[in-house]
Structure formats: C-alpha cells, structure tokens
Scaffold this motif. Structure first.
Motif, PDB file in Angstrom:
ATOM      1  N   ALA A 161       0.824  -1.215   0.000  1.00 24.32           N
ATOM      2  CA  ALA A 161       0.000   0.000   0.000  1.00 24.32           C
ATOM      3  C   ALA A 161       0.857   1.265   0.000  1.00 24.32           C
ATOM      4  N   GLY A 162       2.174   1.100  -0.011  1.00 22.39           N
ATOM      5  CA  GLY A 162       3.073   2.246  -0.035  1.00 22.39           C
ATOM      6  C   GLY A 162       3.383   2.818   1.339  1.00 22.39           C
ATOM      7  N   MET A 163       2.996   2.088   2.383  1.00 22.09           N
ATOM      8  CA  MET A 163       3.277   2.546   3.744  1.00 22.09           C
ATOM      9  C   MET A 163       4.598   1.968   4.230  1.00 22.09           C
ATOM     10  N   LYS A 164       5.105   2.568   5.323  1.00 20.92           N
ATOM     11  CA  LYS A 164       6.301   1.996   5.949  1.00 20.92           C
ATOM     12  C   LYS A 164       5.877   0.933   6.947  1.00 20.92           C
ATOM     13  N   SER A 165       6.582  -0.191   6.911  1.00 25.54           N
ATOM     14  CA  SER A 165       6.287  -1.275   7.840  1.00 25.54           C
ATOM     15  C   SER A 165       7.499  -1.484   8.744  1.00 25.54           C
ATOM     16  N   PHE A 166       7.251  -1.417  10.045  1.00 23.70           N
ATOM     17  CA  PHE A 166       8.318  -1.661  11.022  1.00 23.70           C
ATOM     18  C   PHE A 166       7.963  -2.918  11.806  1.00 23.70           C
ATOM     19  N   GLU A 167       8.704  -3.975  11.544  1.00 25.16           N
ATOM     20  CA  GLU A 167       8.427  -5.234  12.241  1.00 25.16           C
ATOM     21  C   GLU A 167       9.349  -5.364  13.438  1.00 25.16           C
ATOM     22  N   HIS A 168       8.778  -5.716  14.584  1.00 26.93           N
ATOM     23  CA  HIS A 168       9.588  -5.964  15.780  1.00 26.93           C
ATOM     24  C   HIS A 168       9.301  -7.370  16.265  1.00 26.93           C
ATOM     25  N   ARG A 169      10.229  -8.283  16.016  1.00 26.33           N
ATOM     26  CA  ARG A 169      10.079  -9.667  16.470  1.00 26.33           C
ATOM     27  C   ARG A 169      10.920  -9.849  17.718  1.00 26.33           C
ATOM     28  N   LEU A 170      10.238 -10.149  18.827  1.00 26.23           N
ATOM     29  CA  LEU A 170      10.936 -10.294  20.102  1.00 26.23           C
ATOM     30  C   LEU A 170      10.897 -11.755  20.546  1.00 26.23           C
ATOM     31  N   PRO A 171      11.935 -12.177  21.283  1.00 28.17           N
ATOM     32  CA  PRO A 171      11.961 -13.577  21.741  1.00 28.17           C
ATOM     33  C   PRO A 171      10.844 -13.875  22.759  1.00 28.17           C
ATOM     34  N   ALA A 172      10.490 -15.149  22.863  1.00 29.12           N
ATOM     35  CA  ALA A 172       9.379 -15.580  23.732  1.00 29.12           C
ATOM     36  C   ALA A 172       9.623 -15.210  25.193  1.00 29.12           C
ATOM     37  N   ASP A 173      10.898 -15.051  25.604  1.00 27.58           N
ATOM     38  CA  ASP A 173      11.174 -14.748  27.015  1.00 27.58           C
ATOM     39  C   ASP A 173      11.311 -13.243  27.279  1.00 27.58           C
ATOM     40  N   THR A 174      10.822 -12.422  26.343  1.00 30.82           N
ATOM     41  CA  THR A 174      10.814 -10.969  26.547  1.00 30.82           C
ATOM     42  C   THR A 174      10.047 -10.635  27.833  1.00 30.82           C
ATOM     43  N   THR A 175      10.584  -9.710  28.627  1.00 31.13           N
ATOM     44  CA  THR A 175       9.899  -9.335  29.877  1.00 31.13           C
ATOM     45  C   THR A 175       8.865  -8.251  29.612  1.00 31.13           C
ATOM     46  N   GLN A 176       7.937  -8.131  30.560  1.00 36.02           N
ATOM     47  CA  GLN A 176       6.914  -7.074  30.472  1.00 36.02           C
ATOM     48  C   GLN A 176       7.583  -5.702  30.344  1.00 36.02           C
ATOM     49  N   ASP A 177       8.631  -5.476  31.132  1.00 38.15           N
ATOM     50  CA  ASP A 177       9.320  -4.179  31.098  1.00 38.15           C
ATOM     51  C   ASP A 177       9.936  -3.899  29.732  1.00 38.15           C
ATOM     52  N   GLN A 178      10.526  -4.943  29.145  1.00 35.36           N
ATOM     53  CA  GLN A 178      11.131  -4.755  27.818  1.00 35.36           C
ATOM     54  C   GLN A 178      10.068  -4.415  26.782  1.00 35.36           C
ATOM     55  N   LEU A 179       8.936  -5.105  26.875  1.00 41.29           N
ATOM     56  CA  LEU A 179       7.859  -4.856  25.914  1.00 41.29           C
ATOM     57  C   LEU A 179       7.290  -3.443  26.115  1.00 41.29           C
ATOM     58  N   MET A 180       7.102  -3.052  27.385  1.00 42.53           N
ATOM     59  CA  MET A 180       6.577  -1.716  27.664  1.00 42.53           C
ATOM     60  C   MET A 180       7.551  -0.641  27.163  1.00 42.53           C
ATOM     61  N   ALA A 181       8.849  -0.906  27.280  1.00 42.08           N
ATOM     62  CA  ALA A 181       9.851   0.055  26.808  1.00 42.08           C
ATOM     63  C   ALA A 181       9.760   0.212  25.293  1.00 42.08           C
TER      64      ALA A 181
END
Ligand code: NAP
Length: 296
Positions: free
Chosen positions: A67-87
């Motif tokens: 569609a001509g938009m910018k796509s930013f993919e963030h793939r995080l490991p399964a053991d990502t912490t809540q704090d890391q995700l919130m950051a």
C-alpha cells in the motif's frame, strides 16, 4: 423450508471488496506522500514464535508495503519481559515515523496484554483496543475502530446503503474485539440492536427477527437455516478449522448451505477475513491523517 430452496442468497465477496479498499488506500497514500513528503508507518510487534501469529504478521507486513506505507516489524523472543515490551511501546509512541502500533495477540502467558494495550498512545492504537478508543466509539467521538467490526460495517453499507436506521440487528457474541464494538457501530447507525451470547435463552428466536445478523462466536455451524429471517443480511465472522473426511478446512459460525433464503451472506473463507487487514491499513491511514492534522 419449501420456498427457501428456490432462493439463492447473494454472496458478499469480501475479498474483492477488500482489494478495492486496498487500491484506494494505495492511491491516497501516494497522494499524501506527494503532498506532505511523509508516508504512514505501521509498527507490528510479535513476541515469541506462535506459527499462526507469524503468518498474520508476515501478511500484514506484505500488504502494508504494497500500500506504499512503511512497515516496522519488531520480532521479540518468547522470554521478553513485560518491562522490555513496555519500553518498546514507549519508544514507538515517541517515534514520529510510526503512526500505527499493533501488538499481535495472543502474547506469551507471562505477559499481560491489557497493560501493553493501554500503554499504546490511543492516537496510534490501530487495533482500536485501547479503553480510550472504546469509550470514544461508545460516546460517538472520532475513534480508531477495531478492524473486524469496521470491515463488517463496510460490507453492510455496501449491501444495504448508507441508511441502516430502524433495522433490527442481532449480534451473536459479545467479545471486546468483535461483538461489543460491532453492537456500538450498529447502534451509532440507528439500528435496533440485540446482543446475544452463551447465556442467552431464546437465541434462535431473537435471530429470526434480525434484518442484520452478525455472528462472532467461534462455533462451527451454530446458526442454522431456521434461525435466519428470509431476506436478512448475514455477516459470518467465525473462523473455525474443522476436520471432515480426513480433510481440514475453514468454516464459519453459520451453516452456510442452509442460508439460501438470506438476501446476502458472507462466505468463510473470503468474506469478513480479508476485510480485517484492509481495515488495519485504513486505520493506519486515518491515524496518519489525524496526526498530521489533516482531518478531525
Ligand atoms: P470470543 O472472545 O471467544 O467470544 C465468543 C463470544 O461468543 C462470547 O461472547 C460468547 O459468549 C459467545 N458464545 C459462545 N458460545 C455461544 C453460543 N452457543 N451462542 C451464543 N453465543 C455464544 O471470540 P471472538 O474473538 O469474538 O471471535 C469470534 C469468532 O470470530 C472466532 O471464530 C474467531 O476466530 C473469529 N474472528 C474472526 C476475525 C476475522 O478477521 N474474520 C477476527 C476476529 C475473530 P460469552 O460472552 O457468554 O462467553
């Protein structure tokens, strides 16, 4: 039954409608890029390696770019912490290139999806799950509307026209992501809305009064032909994988073969499903326009 078998419900082709919507989004994005020098950006966050989620995220990425938009993919490991995700959410909230943020659900069990969703800037909440967007929708203020019900409304307007006032609408299912926002949208359109769920007693009878029947339950073939009023418009949101004669296939919540006396019905697959990603991009475009001050 008699006469019903001589009727054939119109098939509501969500795939074709979604492709048309994607084309018009692509055109708008190109015009906006020429006008403002900026393109809408969508960030999708995937935590862990659930295979179904990975397929959805890959498809969202592909269509966002198309569609001509910018796509930013963030793939995080399964053991990502809540704090890391919130950051990460905090960083995406601040990023001026990112106009829409979507966190792919379900999250691994140790993460609280609610905390994450409520941390998203409501103006970038393209899933429409933030309480602020739910509240805006409920009170008739500009909101970002959950993608699946938004897609259902587009299909209903396409079939029935702009004015749905006074029609009897029944929504089966009351989830936060489909049933509740669907009921809000139908109410905003001045339908008379009934919401039924697993504790409802006379579900079949309620459904038989529906001019518009939206089914989002997750039970294959729950809605039988005799639940459907002749001439009704039926929107089947259900996506259920069943195994029949050793073969696996996807079916909806409505016994499709029994619905020939409806005026129109969405097939599964090829009905509501394709509308959901198209509406995600539509929401990203809306979020971009609002953030650029181009619309209210
Ligand atoms: P959900 O969160 O599991 O909610 C299901 C709803 O159905 C609940 O409100 C439940 O009632 C109600 N229900 C369950 N059994 C019922 C019965 N026998 N009669 C009447 N109501 C009943 O599901 P969801 O997330 O809304 O999704 C519903 C379906 O849509 C699923 O098949 C899902 O895969 C599909 N879906 C499709 C799309 C798409 O893009 N097409 C998007 C989202 C979801 P209670 O509240 O009383 O438990």
């Amino acid at each position: 039954m008699g006469m019903h078998r001589f009727h054939r419900a119109e098939v509501i082709d969500g795939k074709t409608f979604a492709n048309g919507l994607l084309k018009s989004i692509e055109t708008d994005v190109a015009l906006l890029l020429a006008e403002t020098g900026a393109a809408p950006g969508l960030a999708v966050v995937l935590v862990g390696d659930d295979p179904a989620s990975a397929v959805y995220v890959a498809s969202k990425h592909r269509q966002t770019v198309a569609a001509g938009m910018k796509s930013f993919e963030h793939r995080l490991p399964a053991d990502t912490t809540q704090d890391q995700l919130m950051a990460l959410i905090g960083a995406l909230n601040q990023d001026p290139q990112v106009h829409g943020i979507l966190v792919q659900l379900p999250l691994p069990r140790h993460l609280d999806p609610n905390l994450v969703i409520q941390a998203i800037n409501p103006d970038k909440d393209v899933d429409g799950f933030h309480i602020s967007n739910a509240g805006r929708l409920a009170t008739g203020q500009p909101a970002l509307i959950p993608c699946t019900p938004l897609g259902c409304m587009m299909l209903l307007h396409d079939r029935l026209g702009a004015d749905l006032a006074g029609l009897n609408a029944v929504v089966l299912g009351k989830s936060n992501i489909v049933g509740k926002p669907m009921a809000q949208l139908l109410m905003s359109a001045n339908c008379t809305v009934t919401v039924a769920h697993s504790k409802t007693r006379n579900t079949a009878e309620l459904c038989r009064a529906a001019d518009i029947l939206v089914v989002a339950v997750g039970r294959p073939g729950l809605v039988r032909g005799e639940w459907i009023k002749p001439g009704a418009v039926v929107i089947d949101v259900g996506i259920n994988r069943i195994v029949e004669d050793g073969k696996s296939r996807i079916v909806g919540d409505v016994a499709y073969a029994e619905a020939g006396h409806a005026a129109a019905i969405t097939p599964v697959p090829g009905g509501v499903g394709p509308m959901t990603i198209a509406c995600l991009l539509s929401n990203t475009l809306t979020a971009f326009r609002r953030q650029q001050g181009l619309v209210a």
